[in-house]
Scaffold this active site. Structure first.
Site, PDB file in Angstrom:
ATOM      1  N   TYR A   1       0.828  -1.206   0.000  1.00  0.00           N
ATOM      2  CA  TYR A   1       0.000   0.000   0.000  1.00  0.00           C
ATOM      3  C   TYR A   1       0.862   1.257   0.000  1.00  0.00           C
ATOM      4  O   TYR A   1       1.816   1.387   0.769  1.00  0.00           O
ATOM      5  CB  TYR A   1      -0.937   0.038   1.217  1.00  0.00           C
ATOM      6  CG  TYR A   1      -1.738   1.323   1.283  1.00  0.00           C
ATOM      7  CD1 TYR A   1      -2.741   1.574   0.345  1.00  0.00           C
ATOM      8  CD2 TYR A   1      -1.455   2.302   2.216  1.00  0.00           C
ATOM      9  CE1 TYR A   1      -3.449   2.754   0.354  1.00  0.00           C
ATOM     10  CE2 TYR A   1      -2.163   3.499   2.242  1.00  0.00           C
ATOM     11  CZ  TYR A   1      -3.156   3.717   1.311  1.00  0.00           C
ATOM     12  OH  TYR A   1      -3.851   4.901   1.314  1.00  0.00           O
TER      13      TYR A   1
ATOM     14  N   GLY B   1      -6.638   4.985  -0.675  1.00  0.00           N
ATOM     15  CA  GLY B   1      -7.990   5.048  -0.149  1.00  0.00           C
ATOM     16  C   GLY B   1      -8.840   3.915  -0.670  1.00  0.00           C
ATOM     17  O   GLY B   1      -8.456   2.738  -0.608  1.00  0.00           O
TER      18      GLY B   1
ATOM     19  N   HIS C   1      -5.541  15.830  -5.245  1.00  0.00           N
ATOM     20  CA  HIS C   1      -5.874  16.163  -3.869  1.00  0.00           C
ATOM     21  C   HIS C   1      -5.721  17.658  -3.581  1.00  0.00           C
ATOM     22  O   HIS C   1      -6.195  18.145  -2.547  1.00  0.00           O
ATOM     23  CB  HIS C   1      -4.993  15.374  -2.904  1.00  0.00           C
ATOM     24  CG  HIS C   1      -5.378  13.918  -2.772  1.00  0.00           C
ATOM     25  ND1 HIS C   1      -5.692  13.134  -3.848  1.00  0.00           N
ATOM     26  CD2 HIS C   1      -5.498  13.121  -1.683  1.00  0.00           C
ATOM     27  CE1 HIS C   1      -5.982  11.906  -3.438  1.00  0.00           C
ATOM     28  NE2 HIS C   1      -5.867  11.873  -2.117  1.00  0.00           N
TER      29      HIS C   1
ATOM     30  N   ASN D   1      -0.023  13.060   4.210  1.00  0.00           N
ATOM     31  CA  ASN D   1      -0.705  12.247   5.212  1.00  0.00           C
ATOM     32  C   ASN D   1      -0.349  12.668   6.633  1.00  0.00           C
ATOM     33  O   ASN D   1       0.340  11.940   7.344  1.00  0.00           O
ATOM     34  CB  ASN D   1      -0.296  10.779   5.006  1.00  0.00           C
ATOM     35  CG  ASN D   1      -1.507   9.871   4.886  1.00  0.00           C
ATOM     36  OD1 ASN D   1      -2.549  10.160   5.439  1.00  0.00           O
ATOM     37  ND2 ASN D   1      -1.349   8.785   4.166  1.00  0.00           N
TER      38      ASN D   1
END
Length: 515
Positions: free
Chosen positions: A56, A63, A86, A199
């Site tokens: 990942y 997501g 984003h 993040n």
């Protein structure tokens, strides 16, 4: 510009360093330890990227799209695309100090060696900060979960040489032009790097750190204005005795009472509460309970500072590179710990504003002010005095109460229900920032009213610290008692005086350092 340099290592940062970079534009450098940690974690990510198994954030989508395995030929495009897509903020531009804090705190996490980002990407982040380039970040776009995604994406977009940014001259230009003008090469993102730049809780944390610094100054200022109001109302300082606060040993309460007592030392106005035409056994709650209310707020600040310090020591990313070489997914990006204290601070600030406004109203009411003229007017009836200054203060208090409604109790699911519980921490931080501004204005109005009221007490001598506060306020351009005049400039000058720390600076030479 702050001439000292903040060195970013692997073990987090301090609130003082955040403020130095955000507000005083201190230079940023990566430590040798951080560069080595960045290189070591990057080796782990690149080894995983070479394997056929999906990981990942390295070789998958994000997501709700995390189930798709992405081939090596598309991974650079994947990282560019996540930043571009984003960077979807809307609304007014966010303030420069907030964006600089956000960028610096993201660099702090990247430098931990837990994100897998290459050293040159971290160096570019430092170079952008040092050049005074500030990405254009918009008010709306973060739900406070999976990090402050849109705000951080706009910052990452600048690193890529895309989007808009503000130069050191405060002019907004294309980011690519600004990077070129300062000799900074845009970064070409590789596996995991786009995700690692987005993040984190950096925006809400930066605003928390700055709010804590501002509120500390305002709580000390509010203790001073509470003391001035007590003095102007001919109240008693006996309720501030340390032995009374020792039997209810909340630290903040004791600190506020001590501040007030030191401001009032040597006052010729206190202690007359049983001598006037309306003698009273006790002062009203807004006067007598000032240390209890302000003290509870101080203790709230202390708890929020603990949370901020923990977050400043954290590496917030998903996935993370662990010291043993594993790359693991987690939920550390959730903003709940920060969001809760942001909301808690807004509640405490609203209550401090509320009690300050009640003292101001008491100073202006001839039935409760113990001999002061109505509205502190020069010729009541012909003059309205501070009547509408209190209206303005009341409007600010009402707004503070609305801003105290918690954001963190709300959650709007996103990302096709993958991100089905979010913190709304960014929203909590934005409204706290407004609340801090409003609280400054509320305290300024109390200061304006209390100093005028003290000067109207002819024949009574204020405390030396009170005299110092009055003299400094007058020197700052805020006029004393007299006929009605255009009041807004006086209030603006009082606001600027409190905001810059002038009130605290004026009294501390007399009282010694206040808490």
């Amino acid at each position: 510009m702050d001439m000292h340099t903040v060195v970013v290592g692997t073990s987090g940062t301090t609130a003082e360093d955040v403020i130095a970079v955000a507000r005083r534009r201190a230079r940023v450098e990566l430590s040798a330890e951080a560069v080595a940690a960045l290189a070591a974690s990057r080796e782990i990510v690149e080894a995983l990227a070479a394997k056929p198994e999906p990981v990942y954030g390295v070789s998958t989508g994000f997501g709700a799209l995390a189930t798709r395995h992405i081939g090596q030929d598309l991974r650079a495009q994947l990282q560019r695309n996540i930043v571009r897509s984003h960077a979807a903020g809307m609304g007014p531009h966010v303030e420069r100090d907030v964006v600089r804090a956000l960028m610096f705190l993201r660099l702090k996490t990247v430098a931990s060696g837990r994100t897998g980002v290459r050293p040159q990407v971290a160096q570019t982040m430092a170079d952008v900060l040092n050049a005074g380039i500030t990405p254009v970040v918009h008010e709306f776009g973060s739900l406070g979960c999976s990090g402050d995604l849109a705000p951080l994406s706009h910052c990452a977009l600048t690193l890529m040489g895309e989007g808009d940014a503000e130069g050191p001259d405060d002019v907004v230009r294309p980011a690519g032009e600004l990077l070129a003008a300062h000799g900074i090469a845009p970064v070409e993102l590789r596996e995991k790097e786009g995700l690692a730049l987005l993040n984190g809780t950096d925006g809400m944390l930066g605003m928390l750190v700055m709010a804590l610094a501002d509120l500390h100054r305002l709580y000390t200022s509010a203790d001073i204005t509470a003391a001035l109001s007590l003095e102007a109302l001919l109240g008693t300082a006996k309720v501030l005795a340390p032995e009374l606060h020792a039997i209810r040993p909340h630290p903040g309460q004791g600190a506020s009472a001590d501040n007030m007592l030191r401001v009032l030392a040597g006052s010729g106005l206190t202690g007359h509460y049983q001598e006037d035409a309306a003698p009273r056994v006790q002062d009203a709650y807004s006067v007598r309970c000032a240390p209890q209310v302000a003290g509870a707020g101080r203790d709230t600040l202390a708890y929020a500072r603990i949370v901020a310090d923990r977050e400043l020591a954290s590496a917030v990313d998903n996935p993370v590179v662990l010291p043993d070489g594993r790359v693991e997914s987690n939920g550390n990006f959730h903003g709940a710990p920060v969001a809760y204290v942001l909301d808690f601070l807004a509640i405490a600030a609203a209550d401090l504003g509320s009690i300050a406004e009640r003292r101001t109203d008491r100073l202006l009411d001839k039935n409760r002010s113990h001999g002061l003229p109505p509205f502190l007017a020069d010729d009541a009836g012909v003059d309205s005095g501070l009547m509408i200054a209190q209206y303005t203060q009341a409007a600010l208090v009402s707004e503070m109460k609305r801003l105290a409604v918690p954001a963190s109790v709300d959650s709007i699911p996103s990302s096709a229900m993958q991100e089905d519980h979010v913190s709304m921490g960014w929203s909590a931080a934005r409204k706290l920032r407004t609340a801090v501004d409003n609280l400054t204005r509320i305290i300024a109005v109390e200061l304006y009213a209390a100093t005028r009221a003290i000067e109207l007490r002819a024949g009574l001598t204020p405390a030396p610290a009170s005299r110092a506060a009055i003299d400094a306020l007058r020197a700052a351009g805020v006029e004393g008692p007299g006929p009605d005049r255009f009041l807004a400039p006086d209030l603006a000058a009082a606001d600027a005086f409190v905001r810059a720390g002038g009130l605290v600076a004026a009294v501390e030479p007399v009282t010694g350092p206040l808490a």
